[in-house]
Design a protein around this motif. Structure first.
Motif, mmCIF file in Angstrom:
data_model
loop_
_atom_site.group_PDB
_atom_site.id
_atom_site.type_symbol
_atom_site.label_atom_id
_atom_site.label_comp_id
_atom_site.label_asym_id
_atom_site.label_seq_id
_atom_site.Cartn_x
_atom_site.Cartn_y
_atom_site.Cartn_z
ATOM 1 N N ALA A 357 5.721 4.835 1.142
ATOM 2 C CA ALA A 357 5.422 6.251 1.313
ATOM 3 C C ALA A 357 3.977 6.384 1.753
ATOM 4 N N VAL A 358 3.693 7.390 2.554
ATOM 5 C CA VAL A 358 2.326 7.632 3.016
ATOM 6 C C VAL A 358 1.827 8.959 2.468
ATOM 7 N N GLY A 359 0.522 9.058 2.236
ATOM 8 C CA GLY A 359 -0.051 10.286 1.708
ATOM 9 C C GLY A 359 -1.528 10.142 1.476
ATOM 10 N N PHE A 360 -2.140 11.187 0.909
ATOM 11 C CA PHE A 360 -3.572 11.198 0.627
ATOM 12 C C PHE A 360 -3.766 10.749 -0.821
ATOM 13 N N ILE A 361 -3.745 9.456 -1.023
ATOM 14 C CA ILE A 361 -3.622 8.903 -2.369
ATOM 15 C C ILE A 361 -4.911 9.022 -3.156
ATOM 16 N N ASN A 362 -6.064 8.816 -2.509
ATOM 17 C CA ASN A 362 -7.321 8.881 -3.267
ATOM 18 C C ASN A 362 -8.166 10.084 -2.874
ATOM 19 N N ASN A 363 -7.519 11.120 -2.307
ATOM 20 C CA ASN A 363 -8.140 12.430 -2.082
ATOM 21 C C ASN A 363 -9.368 12.393 -1.185
ATOM 22 N N ASP A 364 -9.351 11.556 -0.152
ATOM 23 C CA ASP A 364 -10.503 11.508 0.745
ATOM 24 C C ASP A 364 -10.152 11.963 2.155
ATOM 25 N N ASN A 365 -9.024 12.647 2.316
ATOM 26 C CA ASN A 365 -8.599 13.185 3.614
ATOM 27 C C ASN A 365 -8.260 12.108 4.631
ATOM 28 N N SER A 366 -8.007 10.896 4.163
ATOM 29 C CA SER A 366 -7.536 9.823 5.031
ATOM 30 C C SER A 366 -6.167 9.365 4.541
ATOM 31 N N ILE A 367 -5.297 9.042 5.491
ATOM 32 C CA ILE A 367 -3.928 8.673 5.146
ATOM 33 C C ILE A 367 -3.879 7.258 4.577
ATOM 34 N N ASP A 368 -3.303 7.137 3.370
ATOM 35 C CA ASP A 368 -3.092 5.859 2.692
ATOM 36 C C ASP A 368 -1.588 5.599 2.635
ATOM 37 N N PHE A 369 -1.190 4.417 2.150
ATOM 38 C CA PHE A 369 0.240 4.200 1.947
ATOM 39 C C PHE A 369 0.517 3.292 0.762
ATOM 40 N N TYR A 370 1.657 3.557 0.130
ATOM 41 C CA TYR A 370 2.134 2.844 -1.051
ATOM 42 C C TYR A 370 3.323 2.008 -0.605
ATOM 43 N N SER A 371 3.255 0.707 -0.825
ATOM 44 C CA SER A 371 4.307 -0.218 -0.415
ATOM 45 C C SER A 371 5.001 -0.788 -1.639
ATOM 46 N N GLY A 372 6.299 -0.485 -1.764
ATOM 47 C CA GLY A 372 7.070 -1.077 -2.843
ATOM 48 C C GLY A 372 7.290 -2.556 -2.588
ATOM 49 N N TYR A 373 7.179 -3.376 -3.635
ATOM 50 C CA TYR A 373 7.270 -4.833 -3.480
ATOM 51 C C TYR A 373 8.542 -5.325 -4.152
ATOM 52 N N PHE A 374 9.401 -5.974 -3.377
ATOM 53 C CA PHE A 374 10.666 -6.447 -3.918
ATOM 54 C C PHE A 374 10.475 -7.828 -4.555
ATOM 55 N N SER A 375 9.872 -7.787 -5.733
ATOM 56 C CA SER A 375 9.601 -9.013 -6.476
ATOM 57 C C SER A 375 9.663 -8.709 -7.956
ATOM 58 N N ASN A 376 10.286 -9.605 -8.719
ATOM 59 C CA ASN A 376 10.370 -9.414 -10.164
ATOM 60 C C ASN A 376 9.082 -9.799 -10.874
ATOM 61 N N ASN A 377 8.196 -10.481 -10.157
ATOM 62 C CA ASN A 377 7.003 -11.023 -10.802
ATOM 63 C C ASN A 377 5.725 -10.291 -10.409
ATOM 64 N N ASP A 378 5.711 -9.636 -9.279
ATOM 65 C CA ASP A 378 4.494 -8.978 -8.793
ATOM 66 C C ASP A 378 4.735 -7.482 -8.610
ATOM 67 N N GLY A 379 3.663 -6.727 -8.738
ATOM 68 C CA GLY A 379 3.771 -5.277 -8.639
ATOM 69 C C GLY A 379 3.665 -4.767 -7.214
ATOM 70 N N ASP A 380 3.698 -3.451 -7.099
ATOM 71 C CA ASP A 380 3.611 -2.801 -5.797
ATOM 72 C C ASP A 380 2.161 -2.807 -5.299
ATOM 73 N N TYR A 381 1.996 -2.438 -4.035
ATOM 74 C CA TYR A 381 0.674 -2.427 -3.425
ATOM 75 C C TYR A 381 0.336 -1.030 -2.924
ATOM 76 N N VAL A 382 -0.898 -0.631 -3.168
ATOM 77 C CA VAL A 382 -1.437 0.601 -2.600
ATOM 78 C C VAL A 382 -2.497 0.215 -1.581
ATOM 79 N N PHE A 383 -2.330 0.696 -0.361
ATOM 80 C CA PHE A 383 -3.269 0.399 0.714
ATOM 81 C C PHE A 383 -4.086 1.666 0.987
ATOM 82 N N LEU A 384 -5.375 1.604 0.704
ATOM 83 C CA LEU A 384 -6.274 2.731 0.875
ATOM 84 C C LEU A 384 -7.057 2.585 2.168
ATOM 85 N N ASN A 385 -7.091 3.654 2.935
ATOM 86 C CA ASN A 385 -7.862 3.609 4.169
ATOM 87 C C ASN A 385 -9.348 3.690 3.847
#
Length: 616
Positions: A357-385
Motif C-alpha cells: 500500500a502507498v501513502g503518507f506514512i510519516n506525514n512529510d508530504n512525500s509518498i511512502d509505501f508499506y510492503s507485506g512480506y510473505f515470510s513466517n520469520n521476518d516482518g513487513d517493510y516500510v519504505f520511507l521516501n
C-alpha cells in the motif's frame, strides 16, 4: 489491490490521477487534502530508506496490506492479513514506526487474502473489509468504533478469491464489494445497505480472476469492473448498467494477469490499465474511452508481480508505478515523456511480497509505501521516501513584506534553489524569499540536489500603492479595492466618510490612502496638497471654489442648505457659456470645453454670490 474509499479523500486522488476517474484507490490523508487545496505542489525524488516492522505473535506471513487512520490521530495506520490466520491492525506513531494493536477474525473464518479500508457505515471512521481466500471462509466486515477498536461481522459469500474491488456500484453513496472468483467461473457483487450490512446482489457470469478494479471505463458515470486472471483464461471487462448489474463486454484478452491498477496513463481523460503479470513482466493497456483496450507496451520487470499501485509520486502530472513481487524486491518506476517508464528504485530488501500500500506514512508530504512480506520469520517493510520536499508556509505573500520568508526543507540538505520566471528575490543556498524586492507574479521554485528536483509554487501578490494628483484631487491607481483616506499630519487619522478611490482636499495638507486588496493592506506615500488659491465669498453662504486658476475642472464646495441651487458661468462679455445645478456638497464642474480666459461663476439668483474663475 488495497484501497481507501473515504469519499472526501477520493475526490483529491481522482484529481491527481485523471479527469472523471471515479475509482476508489490509495491512501489520501487530510494533510494532503489541505496541501492541494492550498495549491502547493509536492515533488519528491525516487530515494527511499526502509525499516522492518515487528511481526505479530503468530509469526505468520503477510498477504494483503492497506493503510488508514484507524485511531483518528492524523497519521496512517496499517492493516495486514496474516496468511491463513486473521487480520492484524498496527498503529503508527506518526514517524512510520508501527506497533501491533490487535488481531481480529482469527480461527476458522480467518482465511483471508485481500484487505480494504473504507467507511462502510458512514459514521466518519475507517473500517476494514477482509476478502475470503477460500470458499469456506466468509467476507468479513470489521467496524471501527472511532478509536481503532473493531467489531467483526461476516457475510456468507461462498467464493474464493485473492483481491476484490470496492466502490459505489449503484450510486447510493455507500461502498459495495465486487468479488472475482479465483477458482470458479463466476464472481459476485455484494451491496451495502448504508450501515455496513452486505447482501448478495448478483452472481457475475464470467468474472473469473485474481484481482479486480472498479472505474468508469466507458464514460457513462458509473463504476465498471476490470478483472485480471493469472491463467490462460484472460482479462475481462464488465460494464455496469448503473444499478450494480454487470455484463461482460467483449472477449477476454491477454493472459497471466495477477494484479491491475487503473489510471489515466496517457493523459486523454479516460482510465487505462497497468497489469502486473506472473511471467516476469507488466503490460500497459490503453482505453479508447469506450472500454475497448489496446496493448500499448510490455515492460520486463524481472519477476512475478503481486502488487501494482499507480500514483504521481513526483508531482509532474503523470502516473508513476509501485510494484511488489513474489520473488524479488519492490520497485518504483518513473513515468517519463511519451509513455516511457524507467526503473528508478529497486529496494534492497522485501522480496516475496504479496501485497503493498502507498501513502503518507510519516506525514512529510512525500509518498511512502508499506510492503507485506510473505515470510513466517521476518516482518513487513516500510519504505520511507527520504528525497527532499520544500514548502513556503505563508505563500502567497503580500508585496510589501520586507522580512525574508524561509522555506521548510524536508530530506536531503545541501542543494541549490532556483526560481522561474525571473523576478523572485530568492537566495539560492537558503531558499529564503524577500517579497518586497520581488516582482508580483507566480513562480516555480525548484530545489535541486544530486539530480533530484523538489518543487513548489511561490506567489507574490500584486498591490499598486501609487496615486495620481490632479489639482486638489488624489486618486489611487489600484482598482476594485477598499480605501480609507488619512491625514498624514494628524497621526494618519482616518478622514471621516472618505472611502472612495479618489479624495478631494479642501484644505492644504498631506494625505495618504490605506488600500486593502486581495488579502493585503498597505498605506500609500503621503501627498502634499496646497489650496492657497481658493477664492471664497462668505457674505451669505459659505462657498469654496477650487482650484483657481483651474485647468479642466473646478470644485464647488457649498453649504448643505443650497444643494440643488443652479449655477451659471459667464464669459467676459457677459454671455452665459455653462450652466447646471450643485447636486452635492462638493460638485465638480467640467471646464474642458471652455477656452482659456477669465470667467464669472454665479450661484443662484443672488448676484453677490459671484466668483472670478481663471481657466488656464
Amino acid at each position: 489491490m488495497n484501497r481507501v474509499c473515504n469519499f472526501a479523500y477520493q475526490q483529491v486522488h481522482n484529481h491527481v490521477k485523471s479527469i472523471n476517474m471515479k475509482k476508489i484507490s490509495i491512501v489520501i490523508s487530510i494533510s494532503i487534502l489541505l496541501f492541494f487545496v492550498n495549491n502547493n505542489l509536492f515533488a519528491q525524488c525516487c530515494d527511499y530508506t526502509y525499516q522492518q516492522q515487528v511481526e505479530p505473535i503468530t509469526s505468520a506471513a503477510t498477504f494483503g496490506v492497506a493503510l488508514g487512520d484507524f485511531d483518528d490521530d492524523g497519521d496512517q495506520d496499517a492493516v495486514t492479513i496474516s496468511a491463513y490466520y486473521g487480520v492484524d491492525v498496527y498503529f503508527n506513531d506518526g514517524s512510520g514506526t508501527f506497533t501491533l494493536n490487535a488481531q481480529y477474525a482469527t480461527g476458522t473464518n480467518g482465511d483471508f487474502y485481500g484487505v480494504h479500508v473504507c467507511d462502510v457505515d458512514a459514521d466518519g471512521d475507517e473500517d476494514i473489509i477482509a476478502i475470503p481466500f477460500y470458499s469456506s471462509a466468509r467476507l468479513t466486515i470489521l467496524k471501527n468504533n472511532g478509536t481503532g477498536l473493531f467489531t467483526a461481522s461476516t457475510v456468507s459469500s461462498n467464493i474464493a478469491t485473492y483481491n476484490a474491488a470496492i466502490g459505489d456500484v449503484d450510486g447510493d453513496n455507500d461502498i459495495d464489494v465486487f468479488l472475482p472468483s479465483s477458482s470458479g467461473t463466476s464472481g459476485k457483487v455484494f451491496k451495502n445497505n448504508g450501515t455496513g450490512v452486505y447482501t448478495l446482489f448478483q452472481t457475475v457470469t464470467g468474472a473469473r480472476g485474481h484481482d479486480a478494479e472498479l472505474g468508469d471505463l466507458d464514460g457513462d458515470g458509473d463504476l465498471d469492473a476490470f478483472v485480471v486472471s493469472n491463467s490462460s483464461y484472460g482479462n475481462t471487462i464488465f460494464l455496469n448498467d448503473s444499478t450494480g448489474n454487470f455484463t461482460q463486454f467483449g472477449l477476454a484478452f491477454s493472459s497471466n494477469g495477477s494484479n491491475v491498477d487503473l489510471g489515466d496513463l496517457d493523459g486523454d481523460g479516460d482510465l487505462d490499465a497497468w497489469i502486473g503479470r506472473s511471467n516476469d513482466s507488466s503490460e500497459i493497456w490503453l482505453n479508447d474511452g469506450s472500454a475497448t483496450f489496446t496493448l500499448h507496451s510490455t515492460i520486463g520487470t524481472g519477476s512475478y508481480c503481486k502488487a501494482v499501485n499507480l500514483y504521481d509520486f513526483d508531482g509532474d502530472g503523470d502516473l508513476d508505478v509501485f510494484l511488489g513481487f513474489y520473488s524479488s524486491n519492490p520497485q518504483v518506476w518513473n513515468h517519463k515523456d511519451n509513455m516511457m517508464f524507467s526503473l528508478c528504485y529497486q529496494a534492497p530488501v522485501g522480496s516475496s511480497s504479496h501485497g503493498q500500500a502507498v501513502g503518507f506514512i510519516n506525514n512529510d508530504n512525500s509518498i511512502d509505501f508499506y510492503s507485506g512480506y510473505f515470510s513466517n520469520n521476518d516482518g513487513d517493510y516500510v519504505f520511507l521516501n527520504v528525497g527532499p520536499s520544500i514548502e513556503y508556509a505563508n505563500s502567497p505573500f503580500c508585496p510589501y513584506v520586507t522580512n525574508p520568508q524561509n522555506v521548510t526543507l524536508s530530506g536531503t540538505t545541501g542543494g541549490v534553489f532556483f526560481s522561474s520566471p525571473a523576478g523572485l528575490d530568492i537566495d539560492s543556498l537558503s531558499g529564503a524569499v524577500i517579497p518586497v524586492t520581488s516582482i508580483a507574479g507566480t513562480y516555480l521554485v525548484d530545489y535541486i540536489i544530486s539530480g533530484c528536483t523538489a518543487s513548489t509554487t511561490v506567489v507574490i501578490k500584486s498591490l499598486d500603492m501609487s496615486t495620481i494628483v490632479s489639482g486638489t484631487t488624489i486618486t489611487a491607481n489600484q482598482d476594485s479595492a477598499t480605501y480609507q483616506w488619512v491625514d498624514c499630519n494628524n497621526s494618519f487619522m482616518p478622514i471621516s466618510g472618505e472611502t472612495g478611490q479618489s479624495y478631494i482636499a479642501s484644505t492644504s495638507g498631506d494625505y495618504a490612502v490605506i488600500i486593502t486588496y486581495d488579502g493585503c493592506t498597505d498605506t500609500s506615500a503621503c501627498v502634499n496638497i496646497v489650496t492657497s488659491n481658493l477664492y471664497e465669498i462668505t457674505e451669505e453662504y459659505s462657498i469654496v471654489v477650487y482650484p483657481n486658476p483651474a485647468n479642466s475642472y473646478i470644485n464647488v464646495k457649498t453649504d448643505i442648505s443650497i444643494i440643488g441651487t443652479s449655477y451659471t458661468i459667464y464669459d467676459q462679455v457677459g454671455k452665459a457659456v455653462l450652466s447646471g445645478k450643485l447636486n452635492k456638497e462638493i460638485s465638480m464642474i467640467e471646464l474642458g470645453n471652455l477656452s482659456p480666459g477669465i470667467y464669472t461663476l454665479r450661484i443662484g439668483k443672488n448676484t453677490k454670490q459671484a466668483f472670478k474663475v481663471i481657466k488656464e
